[in-house]
Enzyme design. Sequence first.
Site, mmCIF file in Angstrom:
data_model
loop_
_atom_site.group_PDB
_atom_site.id
_atom_site.type_symbol
_atom_site.label_atom_id
_atom_site.label_comp_id
_atom_site.label_asym_id
_atom_site.label_seq_id
_atom_site.Cartn_x
_atom_site.Cartn_y
_atom_site.Cartn_z
ATOM 1 C CB THR A 46 -0.938 0.022 1.220
ATOM 2 O OG1 THR A 46 -0.150 0.031 2.414
ATOM 3 C CG2 THR A 46 -1.864 -1.188 1.232
ATOM 4 C CG PHE A 48 -0.653 6.391 2.951
ATOM 5 C CD1 PHE A 48 -0.221 7.710 2.867
ATOM 6 C CD2 PHE A 48 -1.900 6.073 2.434
ATOM 7 C CE1 PHE A 48 -1.007 8.694 2.290
ATOM 8 C CE2 PHE A 48 -2.702 7.048 1.857
ATOM 9 C CZ PHE A 48 -2.257 8.367 1.775
ATOM 10 C CB CYS A 49 2.457 0.451 4.184
ATOM 11 S SG CYS A 49 0.992 0.381 5.234
ATOM 12 C CB ALA A 50 5.297 1.911 -0.229
ATOM 13 C CG MET A 53 7.810 -0.391 5.325
ATOM 14 S SD MET A 53 8.269 -0.640 7.062
ATOM 15 C CE MET A 53 7.280 0.626 7.882
#
Length: 159
Positions: A46, A48-50, A53
């Site tokens: 996703t 935002f998660c990318a 990280m």
Amino acid sequence: MEQQPMIRPGDPAPNFSLKDHNDKTFDLREQSGKRVLLSFHPLAWTAFCAGQMKSLEENRDTLTSLNTTAVGISVDSVPCKKAWAQDLKVTETPLLCDFWPHGAVAQSYGIFRSANGFSERANIIVDESQRVRFVKVYPVHSVPDMNEVIEFLRQQKPA
């Protein structure tokens, strides 16, 4: 299962052992003497998660200079996280798999969203003596501000 209360600064950090995206075991207790940034994110693959990280990876040298190890944590499986890390070009930051029992670490920290089946987006800093020093939950559709975390770490005296 009854929801655990959210962990707070000053609380002892619950220990855990999780596999990372390379199938290596990361054990929180083995990090004693270092600070650890537990960067929880809902799901791999996703946007935002990318961003979250990639931010860990981009700030790795700064975090290391502050005696801090950063890890990403979500409910995804090892094969999923391995493919995602390769896609993101995350090579140094461990992406941990809170896969089974499903979300057990997020649950122990009181940030599991049982209605959704994944964790809150949150940053939790554990100090050198395994106590929680910082807890912040962010909107799911956002990327946490890494400068805020780095500034907090700079202001803290070693435990």
